[in-house]
Design an enzyme around this catalytic site. Structure first.
Site, PDB file in Angstrom:
ATOM      1  N   TRP A   1      -5.370  -0.036  10.320  1.00  0.00           N
ATOM      2  CA  TRP A   1      -5.112  -0.036   9.013  1.00  0.00           C
ATOM      3  C   TRP A   1      -4.905  -1.481   8.241  1.00  0.00           C
ATOM      4  O   TRP A   1      -5.550  -1.799   7.355  1.00  0.00           O
ATOM      5  CB  TRP A   1      -4.305   0.990   8.613  1.00  0.00           C
ATOM      6  CG  TRP A   1      -4.351   1.454   6.917  1.00  0.00           C
ATOM      7  CD1 TRP A   1      -3.022   1.292   6.170  1.00  0.00           C
ATOM      8  CD2 TRP A   1      -5.345   1.784   6.265  1.00  0.00           C
ATOM      9  NE1 TRP A   1      -3.548   1.646   4.787  1.00  0.00           N
ATOM     10  CE2 TRP A   1      -4.801   1.953   4.697  1.00  0.00           C
ATOM     11  CE3 TRP A   1      -6.738   1.786   6.381  1.00  0.00           C
ATOM     12  CZ2 TRP A   1      -5.634   2.194   3.757  1.00  0.00           C
ATOM     13  CZ3 TRP A   1      -7.601   2.305   5.015  1.00  0.00           C
ATOM     14  CH2 TRP A   1      -7.124   2.396   3.920  1.00  0.00           C
TER      15      TRP A   1
ATOM     16  N   TYR B   1       0.797  -1.348   0.063  1.00  0.00           N
ATOM     17  CA  TYR B   1       0.074  -0.129   0.072  1.00  0.00           C
ATOM     18  C   TYR B   1       0.930   1.171  -0.120  1.00  0.00           C
ATOM     19  O   TYR B   1       0.640   2.135  -0.865  1.00  0.00           O
ATOM     20  CB  TYR B   1      -0.984  -0.125   1.120  1.00  0.00           C
ATOM     21  CG  TYR B   1      -1.811   1.085   1.428  1.00  0.00           C
ATOM     22  CD1 TYR B   1      -2.932   1.134   0.407  1.00  0.00           C
ATOM     23  CD2 TYR B   1      -1.698   2.299   2.317  1.00  0.00           C
ATOM     24  CE1 TYR B   1      -3.945   2.509   0.196  1.00  0.00           C
ATOM     25  CE2 TYR B   1      -2.507   3.330   2.155  1.00  0.00           C
ATOM     26  CZ  TYR B   1      -3.446   3.467   1.343  1.00  0.00           C
ATOM     27  OH  TYR B   1      -4.387   4.251   1.392  1.00  0.00           O
TER      28      TYR B   1
ATOM     29  N   GLU C   1     -11.494   4.069   4.420  1.00  0.00           N
ATOM     30  CA  GLU C   1     -11.007   5.179   5.247  1.00  0.00           C
ATOM     31  C   GLU C   1     -12.168   5.052   6.437  1.00  0.00           C
ATOM     32  O   GLU C   1     -11.863   5.158   7.581  1.00  0.00           O
ATOM     33  CB  GLU C   1     -10.712   6.753   4.895  1.00  0.00           C
ATOM     34  CG  GLU C   1      -9.569   6.678   3.844  1.00  0.00           C
ATOM     35  CD  GLU C   1      -8.163   6.113   4.569  1.00  0.00           C
ATOM     36  OE1 GLU C   1      -8.281   6.090   6.010  1.00  0.00           O
ATOM     37  OE2 GLU C   1      -7.123   6.041   4.026  1.00  0.00           O
TER      38      GLU C   1
END
Ligand SMILES: [Zn+2]
Length: 198
Positions: free
Chosen positions: A49, A19, A41
């Site tokens: 995350w 990522y 998000e």
């Protein structure tokens, strides 16, 4: 520790490395990709995350590739299907936010053509101004979510440390914040050309 430092210190964490190296801070242009990032998000709220990154492919499949019109048309049966899907985050408010925000993007398209055009039309704004605008336009978009969404899609600076190898890879593609930098911070004489190509 910054995100760049974390990734450098943890090469075994391939989810975050991929990522960081390929997506974080890079511009997104199509509405499906922007809706996907916004939904990810939103789903991260209260979670780590890495949890979201591990479920990213499942999200993509469960939400029809985040096709805005398909998600906007979801009915009760789709909500039930998503809430029963252990591969994603089964939270009613977050599922509702994904569907409602797809509908809000449809509304933006009527005036601006696309989600990206709407973002470009308002750029540059401060985080406070963006947050206010997002709260007027979308649901489930608090300051932290808005900040991460805009940093991760290149509208606000700060995704990568200046000594991170990805920093110039991103800057070379001239994401929105480099335009804002010239306009707002550095004035007319600044440019965002990487030093090695000057
Ligand atoms: Zn970095």
């Amino acid at each position: 520790m910054s995100y760049c430092e974390y990734v450098r210190a943890h090469p075994e964490d391939s989810f975050n490395k991929d990522y960081h190296d390929r997506e974080y801070g890079f511009q997104l242009t199509d509405d499906a990709a922007l809706l996907e990032r916004l939904v990810l998000e939103i789903n991260q709220a209260g979670l780590s995350w890495i949890t979201i990154l591990k479920k990213k492919e499942n999200f993509h499949l469960a939400y029809d590739g985040f096709d805005v019109d398909k998600v906007a048309a979801y009915a009760e049966a789709d909500t039930a299907r998503l809430l029963a899907d252990a591969g994603i985050i089964r939270n009613r408010l977050k599922v509702h936010a994904a569907i409602e925000n797809a509908r809000r993007i449809q509304a933006l398209r009527a005036e601006f053509g696309s989600f990206k055009s709407w973002l470009d039309a308002h750029h540059p704004l401060s985080l406070q101004e963006w947050t206010k605008l997002f709260k007027q336009t979308f649901v489930f978009t608090g300051g932290e979510i808005v900040n991460e969404f805009l940093v991760s899609t290149g509208y606000l600076p700060g995704a990568h440390d200046p000594d991170c190898p990805i920093y110039w890879q991103v800057a070379r593609l001239q994401p929105a914040w480099t335009r804002g930098l010239r306009k707002v911070v550095l004035g007319a004489h600044a440019d965002a050309t990487p030093p090695e190509t000057r």
